[in-house]
Write an enzyme that holds these catalytic residues in place. Structure first.
Site, PDB file in Angstrom:
ATOM      1  N   GLY A   1      20.350  63.081   1.693  1.00 59.68           N
ATOM      2  CA  GLY A   1      20.838  63.181   0.312  1.00 59.68           C
ATOM      3  C   GLY A   1      19.802  62.934  -0.759  1.00 59.68           C
ATOM      4  O   GLY A   1      19.940  63.397  -1.886  1.00 59.68           O
TER       5      GLY A   1
ATOM      6  N   HIS B   1      30.303  61.282   4.894  1.00 58.41           N
ATOM      7  CA  HIS B   1      30.522  59.839   5.063  1.00 58.41           C
ATOM      8  C   HIS B   1      31.745  59.348   4.276  1.00 58.41           C
ATOM      9  O   HIS B   1      32.309  58.310   4.596  1.00 58.41           O
ATOM     10  CB  HIS B   1      29.317  59.041   4.542  1.00 58.41           C
ATOM     11  CG  HIS B   1      28.162  58.954   5.472  1.00 58.41           C
ATOM     12  ND1 HIS B   1      27.377  60.029   5.787  1.00 58.41           N
ATOM     13  CD2 HIS B   1      27.648  57.896   6.164  1.00 58.41           C
ATOM     14  CE1 HIS B   1      26.430  59.644   6.615  1.00 58.41           C
ATOM     15  NE2 HIS B   1      26.575  58.359   6.868  1.00 58.41           N
TER      16      HIS B   1
ATOM     17  N   CYS C   1      30.714  64.642   0.745  1.00 60.81           N
ATOM     18  CA  CYS C   1      29.770  64.008   1.673  1.00 60.81           C
ATOM     19  C   CYS C   1      30.587  63.583   2.881  1.00 60.81           C
ATOM     20  O   CYS C   1      31.684  63.007   2.719  1.00 60.81           O
ATOM     21  CB  CYS C   1      29.118  62.789   1.026  1.00 60.81           C
ATOM     22  SG  CYS C   1      28.130  61.817   2.184  1.00 60.81           S
TER      23      CYS C   1
ATOM     24  N   GLU D   1      27.272  52.990   6.024  1.00 65.13           N
ATOM     25  CA  GLU D   1      26.437  52.709   7.208  1.00 65.13           C
ATOM     26  C   GLU D   1      26.386  51.206   7.508  1.00 65.13           C
ATOM     27  O   GLU D   1      26.159  50.801   8.635  1.00 65.13           O
ATOM     28  CB  GLU D   1      25.009  53.233   6.979  1.00 65.13           C
ATOM     29  CG  GLU D   1      24.923  54.723   6.760  1.00 65.13           C
ATOM     30  CD  GLU D   1      24.592  55.498   8.020  1.00 65.13           C
ATOM     31  OE1 GLU D   1      23.963  54.925   8.909  1.00 65.13           O
ATOM     32  OE2 GLU D   1      24.977  56.676   8.090  1.00 65.13           O
TER      33      GLU D   1
ATOM     34  N   CYS E   1      27.448  68.576   7.178  1.00 63.30           N
ATOM     35  CA  CYS E   1      26.751  67.758   6.191  1.00 63.30           C
ATOM     36  C   CYS E   1      26.737  68.542   4.888  1.00 63.30           C
ATOM     37  O   CYS E   1      26.287  69.690   4.864  1.00 63.30           O
ATOM     38  CB  CYS E   1      25.328  67.494   6.682  1.00 63.30           C
ATOM     39  SG  CYS E   1      24.281  66.645   5.496  1.00 63.30           S
ATOM     40  N   ASN E   2      27.239  67.943   3.833  1.00 64.23           N
ATOM     41  CA  ASN E   2      27.280  68.644   2.545  1.00 64.23           C
ATOM     42  C   ASN E   2      25.882  68.898   2.008  1.00 64.23           C
ATOM     43  O   ASN E   2      25.601  69.949   1.431  1.00 64.23           O
ATOM     44  CB  ASN E   2      28.048  67.809   1.519  1.00 64.23           C
ATOM     45  CG  ASN E   2      29.536  67.797   1.787  1.00 64.23           C
ATOM     46  OD1 ASN E   2      30.277  68.573   1.215  1.00 64.23           O
ATOM     47  ND2 ASN E   2      29.983  66.930   2.675  1.00 64.23           N
TER      48      ASN E   2
ATOM     49  N   ASP F   1      24.648  66.958  11.649  1.00 66.13           N
ATOM     50  CA  ASP F   1      24.656  66.203  10.394  1.00 66.13           C
ATOM     51  C   ASP F   1      23.357  65.411  10.333  1.00 66.13           C
ATOM     52  O   ASP F   1      22.656  65.266  11.346  1.00 66.13           O
ATOM     53  CB  ASP F   1      25.865  65.232  10.383  1.00 66.13           C
ATOM     54  CG  ASP F   1      25.905  64.376   9.120  1.00 66.13           C
ATOM     55  OD1 ASP F   1      25.581  64.904   8.032  1.00 66.13           O
ATOM     56  OD2 ASP F   1      26.243  63.185   9.199  1.00 66.13           O
ATOM     57  N   SER F   2      23.074  64.857   9.160  1.00 67.44           N
ATOM     58  CA  SER F   2      21.910  63.990   9.026  1.00 67.44           C
ATOM     59  C   SER F   2      22.092  62.709   9.853  1.00 67.44           C
ATOM     60  O   SER F   2      21.121  62.021  10.129  1.00 67.44           O
ATOM     61  CB  SER F   2      21.726  63.620   7.553  1.00 67.44           C
ATOM     62  OG  SER F   2      22.901  62.988   7.081  1.00 67.44           O
TER      63      SER F   2
HETATM   64  N1  DGL Z   1      26.313  63.410   5.659  1.00 69.21           N
HETATM   65  C1  DGL Z   1      25.573  63.680   4.438  1.00 69.21           C
HETATM   66  C2  DGL Z   1      26.378  64.624   3.539  1.00 69.21           C
HETATM   67  O1  DGL Z   1      27.434  65.082   3.878  1.00 69.21           O
HETATM   68  C3  DGL Z   1      25.275  62.414   3.680  1.00 69.21           C
HETATM   69  C4  DGL Z   1      24.257  61.531   4.297  1.00 69.21           C
HETATM   70  C5  DGL Z   1      22.848  61.768   3.875  1.00 69.21           C
HETATM   71  O2  DGL Z   1      22.475  61.552   2.708  1.00 69.21           O
HETATM   72  O3  DGL Z   1      22.106  62.178   4.750  1.00 69.21           O
HETATM   73  O4  DGL Z   1      25.957  64.939   2.461  1.00 69.21           O
END
Ligand code: DGL
Length: 287
Positions: free
Chosen positions: A55, A197, A195, A163, A85-86, A22-23
């Site tokens: 994102g 998160h 997402c 976060e 990560c989406n 993931d990011s």
């Molecule tokens: N985890 C990322 C997602 O699922 C969101 C966080 C980001 O913007 O990096 O899209």
């Protein structure tokens, strides 16, 4: 980059770990669901905390970051990859599917599949700007034969609020009320949290959309991964609990608190991976 990612060992070894990335730390919501369903598997989780958020970045940048991470994971080697990560799934999954030599899945198709099974007619989709603007969810819904109504909303402030540890905070509720103004009026049958998160925001979202069913995308990803590994004869053949290695590219200030929020416990065996290690892959493989 036009050569295939080649790693002959990884496809064959059932005991190799599953790579999840993931990011940042949002993907831990997906890791948690996978670990619950497949407790005997070994995992490598990589959170690209030095370059989060994805994102708000361009498709090309997210593709390059995702490609570097896949190369790193294949060198371990892993037997399968989950893009938890989406944003990375929407920007890079199609591209990586043709390059990566082990099974690879993202989070979008499993979430859409779960939604179709639910039989919803009106669907709300929340995500980062990158995910919503890409239209990937709408394309995936269409490809899955969905013919109902959709309402999409980018929520760029949600990730920083999570976060910050403010996932159940009055300010977050106010921000969500603004983002969801239309959706609150229309009250969709089901909501996709596009997402990784956002599962932490469920209490707030449930208060604002009390009649809406929230799709459990992490659980859907876990089920699809288990099916895929079974089909490819890649499930680990062991009754012993598996282990996990966690890599992050930077140590966020609130890391301990965040890992507790996402996982329910503090992360152990944490390894810091210098970002240069990932960046070298682009140099190594670019043509
Ligand atoms: N985890 C990322 C997602 O699922 C969101 C966080 C980001 O913007 O990096 O899209």
């Amino acid at each position: 980059m036009n050569r295939k990612f080649v790693n002959e060992e990884s496809g064959a070894d059932r005991n190799a770990p599953i790579g999840i990335f993931d990011s940042g730390l949002g993907g831990l919501t997906v890791f948690k669901a996978i670990k619950k369903l497949l407790p005997n598997e070994n995992f490598v989780y990589l959170g690209d905390t030095a370059r989060v958020p994805y994102g708000s970045k361009s498709r090309q940048t997210v593709q390059r970051f995702s490609e570097q991470i896949c190369q790193f994971l294949l060198d371990i080697p892993v037997k399968a990859i989950v893009i938890a990560c989406n944003t990375a799934s929407s920007a890079a999954l199609d591209y990586l599917e043709s390059k990566v030599t082990v099974p690879i899945i993202g989070v979008i198709r499993p979430g859409v599949k779960a939604l179709i099974q639910r039989g919803a007619r009106m669907v709300g989709i929340l995500g980062t700007s990158g995910t919503i603007n890409s239209g990937t969810y709408l394309k995936a819904l269409e490809a899955a034969g969905f013919s109902g109504e959709t309402e999409s909303q980018a929520c760029p402030l949600f990730v920083p609020l999570v976060e910050e540890g403010w996932h159940n905070h009055v300010v977050t509720e106010q921000v969500a009320r603004l983002y969801l103004q239309q959706m609150i009026m229309h009250s969709p049958d089901a909501l996709i949290l596009g997402c990784t998160h956002y599962p932490l925001l469920e209490p707030v979202l449930r208060r604002l959309l009390p009649k809406t069913f929230i799709i459990d995308s992490p659980a859907a990803v876990a089920r699809d991964l288990a099916t895929l590994l079974e089909e490819k004869a890649l499930l680990r053949q062991s009754d012993a609990p598996g282990s996990t290695r966690f890599y992050i590219t930077d140590l966020p200030q609130k890391f301990e608190e965040l890992s507790r929020q996402f996982l329910g416990y503090e992360l152990k065996n944490l390894e810091k991976l210098p970002i240069e290690t990932l960046e070298r892959y682009t140099e190594k493989h670019s043509c």
